[in-house]
Scaffold this active site. Structure first.
Site, PDB file in Angstrom:
ATOM      1  N   GLU A 311       0.702  -1.172   0.099  1.00 51.70           N
ATOM      2  CA  GLU A 311       0.027  -0.049  -0.017  1.00 51.70           C
ATOM      3  C   GLU A 311       1.034   1.183  -0.005  1.00 51.70           C
ATOM      4  OE1 GLU A 311      -4.173  -1.605   2.125  1.00 51.70           O
ATOM      5  OE2 GLU A 311      -2.274  -1.007   3.356  1.00 51.70           O
ATOM      6  N   ALA A 312       1.840   1.242  -0.939  1.00 46.43           N
ATOM      7  CA  ALA A 312       2.759   2.495  -0.789  1.00 46.43           C
ATOM      8  C   ALA A 312       2.152   3.495  -1.956  1.00 46.43           C
ATOM      9  CB  ALA A 312       4.232   2.141  -1.258  1.00 46.43           C
TER      10      ALA A 312
END
Ligand code: IFG
Length: 500
Positions: A311-312
Protein backbone atom coordinates in the site's frame (compact mmCIF):
# COMPACT_ATOMS: atom_id res chain seq x y z
CA UNK A 1 -16.75 -46.21 9.09
CA UNK A 2 -20.21 -44.70 9.06
CA UNK A 3 -18.79 -41.23 9.73
CA UNK A 4 -16.79 -39.84 12.64
CA UNK A 5 -19.84 -38.48 14.46
CA UNK A 6 -21.57 -41.88 14.39
CA UNK A 7 -19.26 -43.23 17.11
CA UNK A 8 -17.08 -41.68 19.76
CA UNK A 9 -13.89 -40.75 17.95
CA UNK A 10 -10.58 -41.61 19.60
CA UNK A 11 -7.82 -39.01 20.01
CA UNK A 12 -6.08 -40.63 17.02
CA UNK A 13 -9.00 -39.54 14.84
CA UNK A 14 -9.04 -36.01 16.24
CA UNK A 15 -5.54 -34.77 15.45
CA UNK A 16 -5.04 -31.29 13.95
CA UNK A 17 -3.06 -31.12 11.72
CA UNK A 18 -3.80 -34.54 10.22
CA UNK A 19 -0.63 -36.67 10.23
CA UNK A 20 0.56 -38.49 7.12
CA UNK A 21 0.40 -42.06 8.53
CA UNK A 22 -1.54 -43.14 11.62
CA UNK A 23 -1.63 -46.81 12.55
CA UNK A 24 -3.78 -47.53 15.64
CA UNK A 25 -2.53 -50.23 18.01
CA UNK A 26 -5.78 -51.13 19.80
CA UNK A 27 -4.06 -53.73 21.95
CA UNK A 28 -1.69 -51.22 23.54
CA UNK A 29 -2.33 -48.47 26.08
CA UNK A 30 0.41 -46.33 27.60
CA UNK A 31 -0.06 -44.69 31.00
CA UNK A 32 2.09 -41.81 32.15
CA UNK A 33 2.92 -42.47 35.81
CA UNK A 34 4.47 -40.50 38.67
CA UNK A 35 7.81 -42.25 38.15
CA UNK A 36 7.94 -41.51 34.42
CA UNK A 37 11.01 -39.78 33.02
CA UNK A 38 11.53 -37.77 29.87
CA UNK A 39 14.55 -39.47 28.32
CA UNK A 40 16.87 -37.85 25.81
CA UNK A 41 18.53 -40.07 23.25
CA UNK A 42 19.95 -36.97 21.56
CA UNK A 43 21.02 -33.52 22.72
CA UNK A 44 18.90 -31.74 20.12
CA UNK A 45 15.80 -32.95 21.98
CA UNK A 46 16.52 -31.00 25.17
CA UNK A 47 14.49 -27.85 24.31
CA UNK A 48 11.51 -29.91 23.11
CA UNK A 49 11.78 -32.03 26.28
CA UNK A 50 11.79 -28.89 28.43
CA UNK A 51 8.68 -27.63 26.63
CA UNK A 52 6.88 -30.93 27.16
CA UNK A 53 7.87 -30.95 30.83
CA UNK A 54 6.63 -27.37 31.28
CA UNK A 55 3.24 -28.45 29.97
CA UNK A 56 2.82 -31.82 31.73
CA UNK A 57 4.37 -31.13 35.15
CA UNK A 58 1.66 -28.61 36.25
CA UNK A 59 -1.30 -30.69 35.02
CA UNK A 60 -0.11 -34.14 36.15
CA UNK A 61 1.77 -33.03 39.25
CA UNK A 62 4.51 -35.48 38.25
CA UNK A 63 8.22 -34.60 38.56
CA UNK A 64 8.94 -35.83 35.02
CA UNK A 65 12.73 -35.45 35.31
CA UNK A 66 14.64 -35.04 32.06
CA UNK A 67 17.45 -37.58 31.86
CA UNK A 68 20.19 -38.36 29.36
CA UNK A 69 19.85 -42.09 29.85
CA UNK A 70 17.19 -44.03 27.95
CA UNK A 71 15.85 -46.55 30.45
CA UNK A 72 12.49 -47.20 32.05
CA UNK A 73 9.01 -45.81 31.74
CA UNK A 74 8.11 -42.53 30.20
CA UNK A 75 8.61 -40.46 27.10
CA UNK A 76 11.69 -41.12 24.99
CA UNK A 77 13.07 -38.68 22.42
CA UNK A 78 15.45 -40.31 19.96
CA UNK A 79 17.10 -39.42 16.66
CA UNK A 80 17.65 -41.80 13.67
CA UNK A 81 14.10 -41.29 12.46
CA UNK A 82 13.04 -42.73 9.11
CA UNK A 83 14.48 -40.40 6.40
CA UNK A 84 10.91 -40.04 5.10
CA UNK A 85 10.28 -37.72 8.06
CA UNK A 86 12.58 -35.13 6.44
CA UNK A 87 13.55 -31.82 8.10
CA UNK A 88 10.59 -31.37 10.41
CA UNK A 89 8.84 -34.73 10.59
CA UNK A 90 8.81 -37.37 13.30
CA UNK A 91 7.78 -40.86 14.24
CA UNK A 92 5.69 -41.48 17.33
CA UNK A 93 5.31 -45.01 18.68
CA UNK A 94 3.25 -45.92 21.73
CA UNK A 95 4.29 -48.99 23.72
CA UNK A 96 2.93 -50.11 27.10
CA UNK A 97 5.86 -48.51 28.96
CA UNK A 98 7.07 -45.77 26.66
CA UNK A 99 6.02 -43.20 24.10
CA UNK A 100 8.93 -42.97 21.68
CA UNK A 101 9.31 -39.89 19.46
CA UNK A 102 12.00 -40.21 16.83
CA UNK A 103 13.11 -37.17 14.83
CA UNK A 104 16.26 -36.02 13.04
CA UNK A 105 15.95 -32.41 14.27
CA UNK A 106 14.67 -30.34 17.18
CA UNK A 107 11.86 -29.17 14.87
CA UNK A 108 10.80 -32.78 14.43
CA UNK A 109 10.75 -33.36 18.17
CA UNK A 110 8.71 -30.16 18.73
CA UNK A 111 6.22 -31.41 16.15
CA UNK A 112 6.08 -34.89 17.67
CA UNK A 113 5.40 -33.34 21.06
CA UNK A 114 2.56 -31.27 19.61
CA UNK A 115 0.96 -34.54 18.48
CA UNK A 116 1.60 -36.29 21.81
CA UNK A 117 -0.19 -33.42 23.60
CA UNK A 118 -3.29 -34.16 21.49
CA UNK A 119 -3.09 -37.88 22.29
CA UNK A 120 -3.29 -37.07 26.03
CA UNK A 121 -6.58 -35.96 27.66
CA UNK A 122 -7.39 -32.24 27.19
CA UNK A 123 -6.80 -31.65 30.92
CA UNK A 124 -3.09 -32.26 30.23
CA UNK A 125 -3.15 -28.62 29.07
CA UNK A 126 -4.28 -27.35 32.50
CA UNK A 127 -2.03 -25.08 34.54
CA UNK A 128 -3.22 -26.69 37.79
CA UNK A 129 -3.02 -30.30 38.97
CA UNK A 130 -5.72 -32.56 37.51
CA UNK A 131 -6.73 -36.12 38.41
CA UNK A 132 -5.40 -38.84 36.07
CA UNK A 133 -5.29 -41.27 34.45
CA UNK A 134 -2.91 -39.98 31.79
CA UNK A 135 -3.35 -42.59 29.10
CA UNK A 136 -2.31 -42.63 25.45
CA UNK A 137 -3.97 -45.19 23.17
CA UNK A 138 -1.67 -47.40 21.13
CA UNK A 139 -0.45 -45.97 17.85
CA UNK A 140 2.36 -45.82 15.37
CA UNK A 141 2.59 -42.47 13.55
CA UNK A 142 4.91 -41.27 10.82
CA UNK A 143 4.45 -37.62 9.92
CA UNK A 144 5.95 -34.71 8.00
CA UNK A 145 4.63 -31.36 6.76
CA UNK A 146 3.30 -30.46 3.31
CA UNK A 147 4.92 -27.01 3.47
CA UNK A 148 8.03 -25.80 5.34
CA UNK A 149 6.39 -22.52 6.41
CA UNK A 150 3.27 -22.52 8.61
CA UNK A 151 2.98 -18.97 9.95
CA UNK A 152 0.97 -16.62 12.11
CA UNK A 153 1.33 -12.82 11.99
CA UNK A 154 0.39 -10.43 14.79
CA UNK A 155 0.13 -6.69 14.11
CA UNK A 156 1.43 -5.05 17.34
CA UNK A 157 1.53 -1.62 15.65
CA UNK A 158 -2.15 -0.71 15.38
CA UNK A 159 -2.72 -1.90 18.93
CA UNK A 160 0.27 -2.72 21.13
CA UNK A 161 0.36 -6.08 22.94
CA UNK A 162 2.57 -6.70 25.96
CA UNK A 163 5.26 -9.38 25.91
CA UNK A 164 3.01 -11.60 28.06
CA UNK A 165 0.11 -11.22 25.60
CA UNK A 166 2.45 -12.14 22.72
CA UNK A 167 3.76 -15.14 24.70
CA UNK A 168 0.19 -16.34 25.28
CA UNK A 169 -0.43 -16.31 21.53
CA UNK A 170 2.92 -18.06 20.92
CA UNK A 171 1.88 -20.83 23.34
CA UNK A 172 -1.42 -21.25 21.49
CA UNK A 173 0.01 -21.40 17.96
CA UNK A 174 2.85 -23.76 18.95
CA UNK A 175 0.26 -26.42 19.76
CA UNK A 176 -0.62 -26.58 16.04
CA UNK A 177 2.93 -26.98 14.61
CA UNK A 178 3.09 -23.32 13.49
CA UNK A 179 6.83 -22.68 12.99
CA UNK A 180 7.04 -18.98 12.01
CA UNK A 181 5.77 -15.95 13.92
CA UNK A 182 5.70 -12.71 11.92
CA UNK A 183 5.68 -9.60 14.13
CA UNK A 184 4.36 -6.48 12.38
CA UNK A 185 6.48 -4.01 14.43
CA UNK A 186 5.91 -0.65 12.71
CA UNK A 187 3.12 1.17 10.92
CA UNK A 188 1.44 4.58 10.69
CA UNK A 189 0.13 4.34 14.24
CA UNK A 190 3.20 3.03 16.06
CA UNK A 191 6.87 2.04 16.08
CA UNK A 192 7.12 -0.86 18.54
CA UNK A 193 10.78 -1.88 18.81
CA UNK A 194 13.58 0.24 20.29
CA UNK A 195 16.24 1.22 17.73
CA UNK A 196 19.19 2.50 19.78
CA UNK A 197 20.55 4.75 17.01
CA UNK A 198 17.10 6.36 16.49
CA UNK A 199 15.63 6.59 20.04
CA UNK A 200 12.70 8.84 19.13
CA UNK A 201 11.18 6.06 17.00
CA UNK A 202 9.85 4.56 20.25
CA UNK A 203 9.99 7.63 22.51
CA UNK A 204 7.65 9.44 20.11
CA UNK A 205 6.59 6.85 17.54
CA UNK A 206 5.90 4.23 20.24
CA UNK A 207 3.88 6.49 22.51
CA UNK A 208 0.38 5.90 21.15
CA UNK A 209 -1.79 3.59 19.04
CA UNK A 210 -5.13 3.34 17.23
CA UNK A 211 -7.70 5.07 19.42
CA UNK A 212 -5.12 7.34 21.08
CA UNK A 213 -4.08 5.35 24.18
CA UNK A 214 -0.81 6.81 25.46
CA UNK A 215 2.11 5.01 27.08
CA UNK A 216 5.43 3.21 26.63
CA UNK A 217 3.80 1.12 23.91
CA UNK A 218 6.91 -0.61 22.66
CA UNK A 219 9.47 -3.39 23.33
CA UNK A 220 13.01 -2.79 24.45
CA UNK A 221 15.54 -4.82 22.50
CA UNK A 222 15.92 -7.06 25.55
CA UNK A 223 12.17 -7.73 25.57
CA UNK A 224 12.31 -8.53 21.85
CA UNK A 225 15.22 -10.92 22.41
CA UNK A 226 13.23 -12.57 25.19
CA UNK A 227 10.25 -13.03 22.83
CA UNK A 228 12.54 -14.47 20.15
CA UNK A 229 13.94 -16.97 22.69
CA UNK A 230 10.45 -17.80 23.99
CA UNK A 231 9.35 -18.57 20.43
CA UNK A 232 12.50 -20.61 19.71
CA UNK A 233 11.84 -22.70 22.83
CA UNK A 234 8.58 -23.70 21.13
CA UNK A 235 10.12 -24.42 17.74
CA UNK A 236 8.98 -21.07 16.32
CA UNK A 237 11.18 -18.63 14.35
CA UNK A 238 10.36 -14.92 14.61
CA UNK A 239 10.19 -12.82 11.42
CA UNK A 240 10.37 -9.08 12.24
CA UNK A 241 8.55 -6.69 9.88
CA UNK A 242 9.30 -2.98 9.47
CA UNK A 243 6.85 -1.85 6.84
CA UNK A 244 8.34 0.51 4.24
CA UNK A 245 8.26 2.86 2.29
CA UNK A 246 4.54 3.18 3.10
CA UNK A 247 2.88 2.64 6.49
CA UNK A 248 5.63 4.84 7.99
CA UNK A 249 3.83 7.75 9.69
CA UNK A 250 5.13 6.74 13.14
CA UNK A 251 8.74 7.13 11.90
CA UNK A 252 7.85 10.35 10.01
CA UNK A 253 6.30 11.71 13.23
CA UNK A 254 9.47 10.89 15.16
CA UNK A 255 12.14 12.47 12.94
CA UNK A 256 11.60 15.64 10.88
CA UNK A 257 14.58 14.79 8.68
CA UNK A 258 12.91 11.63 7.39
CA UNK A 259 10.24 13.79 5.71
CA UNK A 260 10.91 15.28 2.28
CA UNK A 261 9.71 18.71 3.51
CA UNK A 262 11.81 18.46 6.70
CA UNK A 263 8.70 18.73 8.90
CA UNK A 264 7.59 16.09 11.42
CA UNK A 265 4.21 14.56 10.76
CA UNK A 266 1.64 14.51 13.60
CA UNK A 267 1.17 11.18 15.40
CA UNK A 268 -1.72 9.22 13.82
CA UNK A 269 -4.30 7.23 15.78
CA UNK A 270 -6.84 6.50 13.02
CA UNK A 271 -7.12 3.48 10.72
CA UNK A 272 -6.61 4.86 7.20
CA UNK A 273 -3.84 3.37 5.06
CA UNK A 274 -1.68 4.48 2.14
CA UNK A 275 -1.08 8.13 3.10
CA UNK A 276 2.56 7.95 4.23
CA UNK A 277 5.92 7.46 2.52
CA UNK A 278 9.56 7.70 3.50
CA UNK A 279 11.41 10.31 1.44
CA UNK A 280 12.82 8.29 -1.44
CA UNK A 281 15.18 10.99 -2.71
CA UNK A 282 16.98 11.64 0.60
CA UNK A 283 20.15 9.69 1.50
CA UNK A 284 19.27 9.85 5.21
CA UNK A 285 16.33 7.53 4.44
CA UNK A 286 18.77 4.74 3.55
CA UNK A 287 20.97 5.46 6.58
CA UNK A 288 17.78 5.07 8.64
CA UNK A 289 16.88 1.79 6.94
CA UNK A 290 20.46 0.53 7.29
CA UNK A 291 20.49 1.28 11.04
CA UNK A 292 17.12 -0.42 11.58
CA UNK A 293 18.05 -3.53 9.57
CA UNK A 294 21.52 -3.71 11.21
CA UNK A 295 20.26 -3.42 14.79
CA UNK A 296 17.30 -5.78 14.36
CA UNK A 297 19.19 -8.38 12.30
CA UNK A 298 21.79 -8.56 15.11
CA UNK A 299 19.09 -9.71 17.56
CA UNK A 300 17.12 -11.89 15.12
CA UNK A 301 18.49 -15.45 14.70
CA UNK A 302 15.87 -16.26 12.02
CA UNK A 303 16.82 -16.04 8.36
CA UNK A 304 13.99 -13.71 7.26
CA UNK A 305 13.56 -9.94 7.49
CA UNK A 306 10.15 -8.59 6.36
CA UNK A 307 10.28 -5.14 4.73
CA UNK A 308 6.53 -4.73 4.23
CA UNK A 309 6.18 -2.81 0.92
CA UNK A 310 2.38 -2.85 0.88
CA UNK A 311 0.00 0.00 0.00
CA UNK A 312 2.74 2.48 -0.91
CA UNK A 313 0.05 4.69 -2.45
CA UNK A 314 2.00 7.87 -1.62
CA UNK A 315 5.15 6.63 -3.36
CA UNK A 316 5.37 6.82 -7.15
CA UNK A 317 6.00 3.53 -8.97
CA UNK A 318 9.39 4.82 -10.11
CA UNK A 319 10.30 5.84 -6.55
CA UNK A 320 9.08 2.48 -5.22
CA UNK A 321 11.51 0.70 -7.56
CA UNK A 322 14.30 3.12 -6.61
CA UNK A 323 13.61 2.52 -2.93
CA UNK A 324 13.61 -1.28 -3.22
CA UNK A 325 16.76 -1.22 -5.35
CA UNK A 326 18.57 0.52 -2.47
CA UNK A 327 16.94 -1.38 0.40
CA UNK A 328 17.08 -5.02 -0.77
CA UNK A 329 20.92 -4.97 -0.80
CA UNK A 330 20.90 -3.60 2.77
CA UNK A 331 18.92 -6.60 4.04
CA UNK A 332 21.30 -8.94 2.19
CA UNK A 333 24.33 -7.08 3.61
CA UNK A 334 23.19 -7.99 7.12
CA UNK A 335 22.85 -11.66 6.17
CA UNK A 336 19.10 -11.82 6.03
CA UNK A 337 16.70 -12.91 3.29
CA UNK A 338 13.99 -10.42 2.39
CA UNK A 339 10.37 -11.35 2.62
CA UNK A 340 7.65 -8.79 2.06
CA UNK A 341 4.06 -8.22 0.96
CA UNK A 342 3.99 -9.35 -2.66
CA UNK A 343 4.13 -5.86 -4.25
CA UNK A 344 7.93 -5.65 -3.82
CA UNK A 345 8.67 -8.70 -5.96
CA UNK A 346 8.19 -6.75 -9.24
CA UNK A 347 11.34 -4.77 -8.37
CA UNK A 348 13.78 -7.68 -8.23
CA UNK A 349 14.85 -10.81 -10.09
CA UNK A 350 16.39 -12.32 -6.95
CA UNK A 351 14.77 -15.74 -6.69
CA UNK A 352 15.80 -16.26 -3.04
CA UNK A 353 13.37 -13.56 -1.84
CA UNK A 354 9.91 -14.54 -0.57
CA UNK A 355 6.83 -12.57 -1.66
CA UNK A 356 3.87 -12.95 0.71
CA UNK A 357 0.71 -12.94 -1.39
CA UNK A 358 -2.14 -11.07 0.35
CA UNK A 359 -4.42 -10.25 -2.60
CA UNK A 360 -8.07 -11.15 -3.01
CA UNK A 361 -7.72 -12.24 -6.65
CA UNK A 362 -6.51 -15.66 -7.83
CA UNK A 363 -4.06 -14.23 -10.32
CA UNK A 364 -1.20 -11.76 -10.08
CA UNK A 365 1.15 -11.41 -13.04
CA UNK A 366 4.18 -10.31 -10.99
CA UNK A 367 3.79 -13.14 -8.48
CA UNK A 368 3.30 -15.70 -11.27
CA UNK A 369 6.41 -14.34 -13.04
CA UNK A 370 8.40 -14.63 -9.80
CA UNK A 371 7.21 -18.21 -9.31
CA UNK A 372 8.20 -18.91 -12.89
CA UNK A 373 11.71 -17.60 -12.11
CA UNK A 374 11.94 -19.81 -9.03
CA UNK A 375 10.73 -17.70 -6.10
CA UNK A 376 8.73 -19.49 -3.43
CA UNK A 377 5.47 -17.76 -2.53
CA UNK A 378 4.05 -17.47 1.00
CA UNK A 379 0.27 -17.70 0.73
CA UNK A 380 -1.91 -15.29 2.76
CA UNK A 381 -4.92 -14.51 0.51
CA UNK A 382 -6.86 -11.87 2.43
CA UNK A 383 -10.29 -13.28 1.53
CA UNK A 384 -9.31 -16.73 2.82
CA UNK A 385 -6.97 -16.44 5.75
CA UNK A 386 -6.90 -12.85 7.08
CA UNK A 387 -7.90 -13.50 10.69
CA UNK A 388 -9.13 -9.91 11.15
CA UNK A 389 -11.92 -10.52 8.65
CA UNK A 390 -15.33 -10.85 10.30
CA UNK A 391 -16.80 -14.40 10.36
CA UNK A 392 -20.22 -13.03 9.43
CA UNK A 393 -22.08 -9.72 9.45
CA UNK A 394 -22.79 -10.09 13.17
CA UNK A 395 -19.14 -10.38 14.18
CA UNK A 396 -18.41 -7.30 16.32
CA UNK A 397 -14.62 -7.43 15.91
CA UNK A 398 -12.69 -7.24 12.68
CA UNK A 399 -13.14 -5.76 9.22
CA UNK A 400 -14.90 -6.93 6.06
CA UNK A 401 -13.08 -5.24 3.15
CA UNK A 402 -11.82 -8.67 1.91
CA UNK A 403 -15.16 -10.31 2.62
CA UNK A 404 -16.72 -12.34 5.42
CA UNK A 405 -14.70 -15.47 6.24
CA UNK A 406 -16.57 -18.19 8.10
CA UNK A 407 -14.55 -21.20 9.21
CA UNK A 408 -15.45 -23.27 6.16
CA UNK A 409 -14.38 -20.41 3.83
CA UNK A 410 -10.96 -20.32 5.48
CA UNK A 411 -10.61 -24.06 4.83
CA UNK A 412 -12.04 -24.36 1.34
CA UNK A 413 -9.00 -23.46 -0.76
CA UNK A 414 -5.87 -25.25 -1.90
CA UNK A 415 -2.70 -23.20 -1.37
CA UNK A 416 -0.93 -25.29 -4.04
CA UNK A 417 -3.49 -24.53 -6.75
CA UNK A 418 -4.87 -21.15 -5.71
CA UNK A 419 -2.90 -18.61 -7.72
CA UNK A 420 -2.55 -18.83 -11.52
CA UNK A 421 1.00 -19.89 -12.34
CA UNK A 422 1.84 -20.73 -8.74
CA UNK A 423 1.84 -24.52 -8.42
CA UNK A 424 2.60 -26.74 -5.44
CA UNK A 425 6.39 -26.56 -5.90
CA UNK A 426 6.27 -22.73 -5.87
CA UNK A 427 4.43 -22.50 -2.55
CA UNK A 428 6.61 -21.96 0.54
CA UNK A 429 3.67 -22.26 2.89
CA UNK A 430 0.67 -20.60 4.49
CA UNK A 431 0.56 -17.69 6.97
CA UNK A 432 -2.48 -16.34 8.80
CA UNK A 433 -2.16 -12.56 9.48
CA UNK A 434 -4.10 -10.88 12.31
CA UNK A 435 -4.30 -7.10 11.83
CA UNK A 436 -5.32 -5.28 14.99
CA UNK A 437 -7.15 -2.08 14.05
CA UNK A 438 -10.15 -3.49 15.95
CA UNK A 439 -8.34 -6.00 18.19
CA UNK A 440 -7.29 -4.88 21.69
CA UNK A 441 -7.10 -7.83 24.10
CA UNK A 442 -5.98 -11.46 24.20
CA UNK A 443 -9.64 -12.44 24.20
CA UNK A 444 -10.06 -10.46 20.95
CA UNK A 445 -7.01 -12.18 19.42
CA UNK A 446 -8.38 -15.59 20.40
CA UNK A 447 -11.89 -14.92 19.11
CA UNK A 448 -10.51 -14.14 15.63
CA UNK A 449 -7.67 -16.68 15.62
CA UNK A 450 -9.58 -19.71 16.87
CA UNK A 451 -10.61 -21.76 15.03
CA UNK A 452 -9.23 -20.25 11.79
CA UNK A 453 -5.54 -20.33 12.90
CA UNK A 454 -5.94 -24.09 13.41
CA UNK A 455 -7.39 -24.22 9.88
CA UNK A 456 -4.30 -22.46 8.52
CA UNK A 457 -2.12 -24.92 10.44
CA UNK A 458 -4.00 -27.83 8.83
CA UNK A 459 -3.62 -26.31 5.34
CA UNK A 460 0.09 -25.77 5.93
CA UNK A 461 0.86 -29.23 7.29
CA UNK A 462 -1.63 -31.90 6.14
CA UNK A 463 -1.26 -33.70 2.82
CA UNK A 464 -3.37 -32.20 0.04
CA UNK A 465 -5.11 -35.57 -0.44
CA UNK A 466 -6.67 -35.33 3.02
CA UNK A 467 -8.45 -32.06 2.20
CA UNK A 468 -12.11 -32.73 3.03
CA UNK A 469 -14.34 -30.47 5.14
CA UNK A 470 -16.63 -33.29 6.34
CA UNK A 471 -13.63 -35.15 7.74
CA UNK A 472 -11.80 -32.07 9.03
CA UNK A 473 -14.72 -30.42 10.82
CA UNK A 474 -15.07 -33.11 13.54
CA UNK A 475 -11.31 -33.00 14.17
CA UNK A 476 -11.51 -29.22 14.49
CA UNK A 477 -14.52 -29.58 16.79
CA UNK A 478 -12.54 -31.97 18.98
CA UNK A 479 -10.10 -29.12 19.80
CA UNK A 480 -12.75 -27.31 21.85
CA UNK A 481 -12.16 -29.20 25.13
CA UNK A 482 -8.46 -28.28 24.91
CA UNK A 483 -9.26 -24.63 24.19
CA UNK A 484 -11.69 -24.57 27.13
CA UNK A 485 -9.02 -25.92 29.49
CA UNK A 486 -6.66 -23.16 28.30
CA UNK A 487 -9.31 -20.46 28.58
CA UNK A 488 -9.07 -19.70 24.86
CA UNK A 489 -11.95 -17.41 23.85
CA UNK A 490 -12.75 -19.19 20.57
CA UNK A 491 -15.61 -18.52 18.18
CA UNK A 492 -18.03 -21.46 18.34
CA UNK A 493 -19.02 -21.38 14.68
CA UNK A 494 -22.27 -23.19 13.89
CA UNK A 495 -20.46 -24.84 10.97
CA UNK A 496 -18.34 -26.98 13.33
CA UNK A 497 -19.54 -30.00 15.40
CA UNK A 498 -17.97 -28.85 18.69
CA UNK A 499 -17.01 -31.63 21.10
CA UNK A 500 -18.19 -31.08 24.70
N1 IFG B 1 -4.28 -4.08 4.44
C1 IFG B 1 -3.04 -3.57 5.04
C2 IFG B 1 -2.85 -3.83 6.51
C3 IFG B 1 -4.15 -3.81 7.30
C4 IFG B 1 -5.15 -4.73 6.64
C5 IFG B 1 -6.39 -4.89 7.50
C6 IFG B 1 -1.90 -5.57 4.19
C7 IFG B 1 -0.63 -6.17 3.62
C8 IFG B 1 -5.48 -4.19 5.28
N2 IFG B 1 -1.92 -4.21 4.34
O1 IFG B 1 -2.83 -6.28 4.50
O2 IFG B 1 -1.97 -2.84 7.05
O3 IFG B 1 -4.66 -2.50 7.43
O4 IFG B 1 -7.19 -5.97 7.05
Amino acid sequence: MTGPTAQAATPLQELVPQPVQVQPRADITFSLTATAKIQLGTGTARKPAELLASILRPSTGYALPITDEVTGDGIVLLDNADPKTGEEGYQLDVTPKQVIIRANSAAGHFNGIATLRQLLPPKAEAKTRQPGPWTVSGASILDHPRYQHRGAMLDVARHFFTPDQVKRYLDQIAAYKINYFHLHLSDDQGWRLEIKSWPDLTRIGGSTEVGGRKGQLHYTQEQYEDLVAYAANRGITVIPEFDMPGHTNAALASYAELNCDGRKRPLYTGTDVGFSSLCISKDITYKFVDDVVREVSAITPGQYFHIGGDEAHSTSDADFVKFMNRVLPIVKKYGKTTTGWHEFIKTTKDTTLVPQFWGTETSDANVAAAAQRGNEILMSPANRIYLDMKYNKNTKLGQDWAGLIEVKDSYNWNPGAYLDGVGEASVRGVEAPLWTETIRTSADIEYMAFPRLAVAAELGWAAAATHNWDRFAPRLGAQAPRWKVQGINYYASSQVPWKK
